[in-house]
Design an enzyme around this catalytic site. Structure first.
Site, PDB file in Angstrom:
ATOM      1  N   ARG A  22     -26.684  42.053  -5.772  1.00 32.10           N
ATOM      2  CA  ARG A  22     -27.032  42.281  -4.365  1.00 32.10           C
ATOM      3  C   ARG A  22     -26.077  41.487  -3.484  1.00 32.10           C
ATOM      4  NH1 ARG A  22     -32.776  41.362  -4.511  1.00 32.10           N
ATOM      5  NH2 ARG A  22     -32.908  43.549  -5.064  1.00 32.10           N
ATOM      6  N   ASP A 106     -39.383  35.323  -9.561  1.00 33.94           N
ATOM      7  CA  ASP A 106     -39.471  34.960  -8.152  1.00 33.94           C
ATOM      8  C   ASP A 106     -40.863  34.427  -7.874  1.00 33.94           C
ATOM      9  OD1 ASP A 106     -36.876  36.206  -7.445  1.00 33.94           O
ATOM     10  OD2 ASP A 106     -37.922  38.081  -7.853  1.00 33.94           O
TER      11      ASP A 106
END
Length: 176
Positions: A22, A106
């Site tokens: 990303r 995460d």
């Protein structure tokens, strides 16, 4: 090339297999010392590895660490500050972008301090397919515990004092 306050930089996230994951096109450097780099962005373009792109919806203050295996993004939403914490390698800056390896796991922290762990299945799948070493797995397991402890104890940036200061600084820099 060194980073300096007010400088605009890209952020590149990679996966363990060295593939670009990303890209955040613009983030403004707000602070840096030997351990910590803080950047801010708002409505920045994000490009995914498959070419899709989107724009962030709200201001964010990003904390990158030189000696910890996570980074923290504080998102300033209308109903409070949400944190998105990526288990990742320590960052480096190579003159092109701030770079780190994303290790899947995460933690999302809500304004009330509650949190959830995300992407455990992705982490388990990538342990095998990307051959995470025992050492990497051990580091990630240790670092997630350190991160959870910081969240529970409301250590910076989870105490919000820094977020507000850095957001004001971001607004001041981007006004010019």
């Amino acid at each position: 090339m060194k980073l300096s306050t007010g400088m605009t930089v890209m952020i590149h996230s990679y996966k363990h297999n060295k593939k670009l994951h990303r890209v955040w096109k613009k983030s403004v450097v707000l602070y840096q010392d030997q351990h910590l780099l803080v950047t801010g962005n708002n409505r920045t373009k994000v490009i995914e590895s498959d070419g899709r792109s989107w724009h962030t919806k709200e201001p964010a203050i990003c904390y990158f660490y030189a000696d910890l295996w996570f980074n923290i993004i504080g998102m300033l939403k209308k109903d409070g500050v949400y944190f998105y914490c990526n288990l990742s390698s320590p960052y480096l800056y190579d003159g092109e972008a701030i770079k780190y390896i994303d290790y899947d796991l995460d933690i999302k922290v809500f304004p009330d301090g509650n949190y959830i762990i995300l992407d455990e299945k992705e982490y388990q799948a990538h342990q095998g397919s990307m051959c995470y070493s025992d050492e990497i797995q051990h580091i990630i397991n240790d670092q997630i515990e350190i991160l959870k402890e910081r969240i529970i104890k409301k250590e910076k940036p989870f105490d919000l004092s820094d977020i507000k200061m850095y957001y004001d600084q971001y607004k001041s820099i981007t006004k010019k």
